[in-house]
Motif scaffolding. Structure first.
Motif, PDB file in Angstrom:
ATOM      1  N   ARG A   1       0.178  20.073   6.965  1.00  0.00           N
ATOM      2  CA  ARG A   1       0.340  19.468   8.284  1.00  0.00           C
ATOM      3  C   ARG A   1      -0.087  18.008   8.207  1.00  0.00           C
ATOM      4  O   ARG A   1      -1.035  17.656   7.519  1.00  0.00           O
ATOM      5  CB  ARG A   1      -0.510  20.188   9.337  1.00  0.00           C
ATOM      6  N   ILE A   2       0.643  17.148   8.916  1.00  0.00           N
ATOM      7  CA  ILE A   2       0.320  15.725   8.923  1.00  0.00           C
ATOM      8  C   ILE A   2      -1.041  15.500   9.587  1.00  0.00           C
ATOM      9  O   ILE A   2      -1.307  16.022  10.671  1.00  0.00           O
ATOM     10  CB  ILE A   2       1.402  14.916   9.662  1.00  0.00           C
ATOM     11  N   LEU A   3      -1.895  14.722   8.918  1.00  0.00           N
ATOM     12  CA  LEU A   3      -3.223  14.403   9.438  1.00  0.00           C
ATOM     13  C   LEU A   3      -3.156  13.100  10.234  1.00  0.00           C
ATOM     14  O   LEU A   3      -3.192  12.008   9.669  1.00  0.00           O
ATOM     15  CB  LEU A   3      -4.221  14.279   8.286  1.00  0.00           C
ATOM     16  N   HIS A   4      -3.067  13.209  11.530  1.00  0.00           N
ATOM     17  CA  HIS A   4      -2.948  12.029  12.383  1.00  0.00           C
ATOM     18  C   HIS A   4      -4.148  11.082  12.244  1.00  0.00           C
ATOM     19  O   HIS A   4      -3.960   9.852  12.240  1.00  0.00           O
ATOM     20  CB  HIS A   4      -2.760  12.448  13.839  1.00  0.00           C
ATOM     21  N   PRO A   5      -5.383  11.585  12.112  1.00  0.00           N
ATOM     22  CA  PRO A   5      -6.526  10.664  11.938  1.00  0.00           C
ATOM     23  C   PRO A   5      -6.415   9.792  10.686  1.00  0.00           C
ATOM     24  O   PRO A   5      -6.865   8.643  10.685  1.00  0.00           O
ATOM     25  CB  PRO A   5      -7.735  11.612  11.845  1.00  0.00           C
ATOM     26  N   ILE A   6      -5.817  10.328   9.623  1.00  0.00           N
ATOM     27  CA  ILE A   6      -5.629   9.528   8.404  1.00  0.00           C
ATOM     28  C   ILE A   6      -4.622   8.409   8.661  1.00  0.00           C
ATOM     29  O   ILE A   6      -4.827   7.259   8.249  1.00  0.00           O
ATOM     30  CB  ILE A   6      -5.159  10.414   7.240  1.00  0.00           C
ATOM     31  N   LEU A   7      -3.532   8.731   9.344  1.00  0.00           N
ATOM     32  CA  LEU A   7      -2.549   7.701   9.686  1.00  0.00           C
ATOM     33  C   LEU A   7      -3.194   6.614  10.554  1.00  0.00           C
ATOM     34  O   LEU A   7      -2.962   5.417  10.344  1.00  0.00           O
ATOM     35  CB  LEU A   7      -1.363   8.320  10.429  1.00  0.00           C
ATOM     36  N   LYS A   8      -4.019   7.038  11.499  1.00  0.00           N
ATOM     37  CA  LYS A   8      -4.679   6.083  12.389  1.00  0.00           C
ATOM     38  C   LYS A   8      -5.610   5.160  11.608  1.00  0.00           C
ATOM     39  O   LYS A   8      -5.660   3.949  11.853  1.00  0.00           O
ATOM     40  CB  LYS A   8      -5.457   6.825  13.464  1.00  0.00           C
ATOM     41  N   GLU A   9      -6.337   5.721  10.630  1.00  0.00           N
ATOM     42  CA  GLU A   9      -7.242   4.911   9.819  1.00  0.00           C
ATOM     43  C   GLU A   9      -6.466   3.926   8.952  1.00  0.00           C
ATOM     44  O   GLU A   9      -6.891   2.780   8.759  1.00  0.00           O
ATOM     45  CB  GLU A   9      -8.116   5.824   8.960  1.00  0.00           C
ATOM     46  N   LEU A  10      -5.321   4.344   8.423  1.00  0.00           N
ATOM     47  CA  LEU A  10      -4.474   3.439   7.652  1.00  0.00           C
ATOM     48  C   LEU A  10      -4.041   2.249   8.505  1.00  0.00           C
ATOM     49  O   LEU A  10      -4.141   1.090   8.085  1.00  0.00           O
ATOM     50  CB  LEU A  10      -3.235   4.176   7.143  1.00  0.00           C
ATOM     51  N   VAL A  11      -3.560   2.545   9.690  1.00  0.00           N
ATOM     52  CA  VAL A  11      -3.077   1.497  10.580  1.00  0.00           C
ATOM     53  C   VAL A  11      -4.224   0.578  11.004  1.00  0.00           C
ATOM     54  O   VAL A  11      -4.058  -0.645  11.091  1.00  0.00           O
ATOM     55  CB  VAL A  11      -2.370   2.117  11.808  1.00  0.00           C
ATOM     56  N   ARG A  12      -5.400   1.155  11.262  1.00  0.00           N
ATOM     57  CA  ARG A  12      -6.561   0.337  11.631  1.00  0.00           C
ATOM     58  C   ARG A  12      -6.869  -0.688  10.540  1.00  0.00           C
ATOM     59  O   ARG A  12      -7.103  -1.877  10.825  1.00  0.00           O
ATOM     60  CB  ARG A  12      -7.789   1.215  11.869  1.00  0.00           C
TER      61      ARG A  12
ATOM     62  N   VAL B   1       0.862  -1.192   0.000  1.00  0.00           N
ATOM     63  CA  VAL B   1       0.000   0.000   0.000  1.00  0.00           C
ATOM     64  C   VAL B   1       0.890   1.229   0.000  1.00  0.00           C
ATOM     65  O   VAL B   1       1.747   1.389   0.869  1.00  0.00           O
ATOM     66  CB  VAL B   1      -0.923   0.028   1.233  1.00  0.00           C
ATOM     67  N   LYS B   2       0.700   2.082  -0.995  1.00  0.00           N
ATOM     68  CA  LYS B   2       1.450   3.334  -1.056  1.00  0.00           C
ATOM     69  C   LYS B   2       0.509   4.487  -0.732  1.00  0.00           C
ATOM     70  O   LYS B   2      -0.561   4.623  -1.332  1.00  0.00           O
ATOM     71  CB  LYS B   2       2.070   3.521  -2.442  1.00  0.00           C
ATOM     72  N   VAL B   3       0.889   5.304   0.225  1.00  0.00           N
ATOM     73  CA  VAL B   3       0.084   6.471   0.588  1.00  0.00           C
ATOM     74  C   VAL B   3       0.877   7.736   0.280  1.00  0.00           C
ATOM     75  O   VAL B   3       2.015   7.897   0.707  1.00  0.00           O
ATOM     76  CB  VAL B   3      -0.344   6.412   2.075  1.00  0.00           C
ATOM     77  N   GLY B   4       0.251   8.626  -0.500  1.00  0.00           N
ATOM     78  CA  GLY B   4       0.926   9.841  -0.941  1.00  0.00           C
ATOM     79  C   GLY B   4       0.799  10.989   0.043  1.00  0.00           C
ATOM     80  O   GLY B   4      -0.048  10.977   0.940  1.00  0.00           O
ATOM     81  N   THR B   5       1.630  11.985  -0.160  1.00  0.00           N
ATOM     82  CA  THR B   5       1.643  13.153   0.717  1.00  0.00           C
ATOM     83  C   THR B   5       0.288  13.851   0.746  1.00  0.00           C
ATOM     84  O   THR B   5      -0.174  14.304   1.801  1.00  0.00           O
ATOM     85  CB  THR B   5       2.727  14.148   0.267  1.00  0.00           C
ATOM     86  N   ASN B   6      -0.384  13.939  -0.413  1.00  0.00           N
ATOM     87  CA  ASN B   6      -1.670  14.628  -0.464  1.00  0.00           C
ATOM     88  C   ASN B   6      -2.750  13.934   0.352  1.00  0.00           C
ATOM     89  O   ASN B   6      -3.749  14.557   0.705  1.00  0.00           O
ATOM     90  CB  ASN B   6      -2.143  14.761  -1.919  1.00  0.00           C
ATOM     91  N   VAL B   7      -2.555  12.662   0.625  1.00  0.00           N
ATOM     92  CA  VAL B   7      -3.534  11.916   1.423  1.00  0.00           C
ATOM     93  C   VAL B   7      -3.357  12.204   2.909  1.00  0.00           C
ATOM     94  O   VAL B   7      -4.330  12.381   3.643  1.00  0.00           O
ATOM     95  CB  VAL B   7      -3.412  10.399   1.168  1.00  0.00           C
ATOM     96  N   ILE B   8      -2.119  12.262   3.357  1.00  0.00           N
ATOM     97  CA  ILE B   8      -1.866  12.335   4.802  1.00  0.00           C
ATOM     98  C   ILE B   8      -1.568  13.746   5.299  1.00  0.00           C
ATOM     99  O   ILE B   8      -1.187  13.925   6.450  1.00  0.00           O
ATOM    100  CB  ILE B   8      -0.705  11.396   5.197  1.00  0.00           C
TER     101      ILE B   8
END
Length: 256
Positions: free
Chosen positions: A21-32, A8-15
């Protein structure tokens, strides 16, 4: 097909948000989502952008005028910051992760490539989620990837992945500008199908590709030609990775 490992590749525009600024909720959803697949015995290699943005969050503006050096410094500071985010999130789900940084020459046939294979296979065999990124601190000119889409494709081939999922800020490949009401999402593309015209239509209207779609299209078709089904989908869509693995019609699928 029995799916056992995916990239899975996640780009800068996603996170990141509009303020970079880094979107912590997006990172959390990825990890979930990765944890859900982990429970199904599906291992994920996560190719994550964002190190330079994370570094800038720490340093702010600098007096470094050379763009390459500035990128190296931001990435050097930001990479451990990104890994701290991921380490904490995976720990919350009782999982472990490891960092794998690489330059393009690490994938050349020979000792470097074998070392990469050994590293990934070792991590995966222990149930550790590899988090890959370009080694921006030392990667310059000939040793650079075109982008992390290329890195993700090379990793997918390296580990014999069953799927490659490229997460962007759009829902896939469209027949024109995704914001136009008359544009339609293309659900499936074969690797020898001529769809580049649709990317060009968007470029002509906006003056530039949306989220690097031209590059993503090239990488997706190339990866699919190696018998690795590849998807381009919206990384901000809830449950997007799991839904793709569950064969729901999401994004654009590239096949042989």
């Amino acid at each position: 097909m029995d799916i056992k490992r995916i990239v899975v590749k996640v780009g800068t525009n996603v996170i990141t948000n509009k303020d970079n600024r880094i979107l912590h909720p997006i990172l959390k959803e990825l990890v979930r989502q990765i944890s859900v697949l982990y429970e199904r015995d599906i291992m994920v290699v996560l190719v994550s952008s964002g190190a330079a943005i994370a570094g800038r969050e720490v340093i702010g503006d600098t007096n470094i005028t050379d763009a390459s050096t500035r990128r190296q410094v931001y990435s050097s500071v930001g990479q451990p910051r990104m890994m701290r985010h991921y380490y904490s999130l995976f720990h919350d789900y009782g999982m472990r992760c490891g960092q794998v940084l690489a330059t393009k020459r690490d994938f050349d046939i020979g000792v470097h490539r074998q070392n990469m294979i050994n590293c990934y296979e070792g991590l995966l065999s222990e149930g550790i989620i590899p988090i890959a990124n370009e080694d921006d601190a030392v990667s310059l000119t000939m040793s650079m990837f075109s982008d992390n889409d290329e890195l993700a494709s090379l990793v997918a081939e390296l580990i014999d992945a069953d799927r490659l999922i490229i997460l962007s800020d759009t829902d896939g490949l469209y027949t024109g500008d995704p914001d136009d009401e008359d544009s339609e999402r293309i659900t499936e593309v074969s690797c020898n199908q001529d769809v580049e015209q649709y990317v060009q239509a968007s470029i002509k209207k906006e003056g530039e590709g949306r989220g690097g779609m031209a590059s993503k299209l090239k990488i997706a078709k190339s990866t699919a030609s190696k018998e690795i089904p590849t998807y381009i989908a919206n990384g901000k869509r809830q449950n997007v990775i799991v839904d793709i693995i569950d064969n729901k019609e999401i994004g654009t699928k590239f096949i042989l």
